[in-house]
Design a protein around this motif. Structure first.
Motif: not given
Length: 191
Positions: A171-191
């Motif tokens: 489940a924690h690895l799944g959170l990592g998948y969601v964060a990476i593929v979903g773009g939650l770790f994107a360096p740009s914070i603009s929309y």
């Protein structure tokens, strides 16, 4: 290349393949096709969030059951530290849910975007929550490697611990998948 369709909508056409790549009024409001890796985002996010929240909410019940049955925990210091770090990452997950909700609210209400500190805090808590896979995996390995008589546990209880912490690690690895593929770790914070 953008082509006019009916005076309002425009489409982006790949000249080499002749395929439509995007549809929208202009480049800022464009519907892009979903990549195949993103099709699993919702099921993985729901599974991962459910497992991590159930593991966190189930912890008081396991303490209560152990207290009622007078089961003592004969764990070494290393396992205690691993369990505490896993608990910390699960609380970080709850915090990241709160901060991502604070990020999403202005988008849903069409108001001013959140402060950069809120977005960076959500990203940091998400990264901490993803790191919960390490202590969960370490608990699984230490339980499997330990002799059966070390903790005085039955084989059923031992494999319950192994399977439960394996699911939590996934489940924690799944959170990592969601964060990476979903773009939650994107360096740009603009929309």
């Amino acid at each position: 290349m953008w082509q006019e369709v009916d005076g309002q909508r425009r489409i982006a056409v790949n000249q080499d393949a002749g395929q439509v790549q995007a549809i929208g009024l202009n480049a800022a409001f464009t519907l892009l096709p979903m990549p195949p890796s993103a099709t699993l985002l919702l099921p993985v996010a729901l599974f991962s969030a459910g497992v991590v929240l159930l593991a966190l909410l189930g912890r008081p019940f396991t303490v209560l059951i152990r207290w009622i049955n007078r089961i003592t925990a004969n764990r070494d210091t290393r396992n205690k530290k691993l369990r505490l770090s896993l608990l910390f990452t699960q609380f970080a997950f709850v915090g990241c849910l709160v901060f991502w909700w604070l990020v999403a609210q202005p988008l849903l209400n069409d108001s001013l975007p959140p402060d950069g500190l809120v977005i960076r805090s959500a990203q940091l808590l998400t990264a901490i929550a993803v790191l919960g896979a390490a202590p969960a995996s370490a608990i699984v390995l230490s339980t499997v490697r330990a002799p059966a008589t070390e903790f005085g546990m039955s084989p059923v209880r031992r494999w319950t611990i192994v399977i439960g912490h394996s699911v939590v690690a996934c489940a924690h690895l799944g959170l990592g998948y969601v964060a990476i593929v979903g773009g939650l770790f994107a360096p740009s914070i603009s929309y």
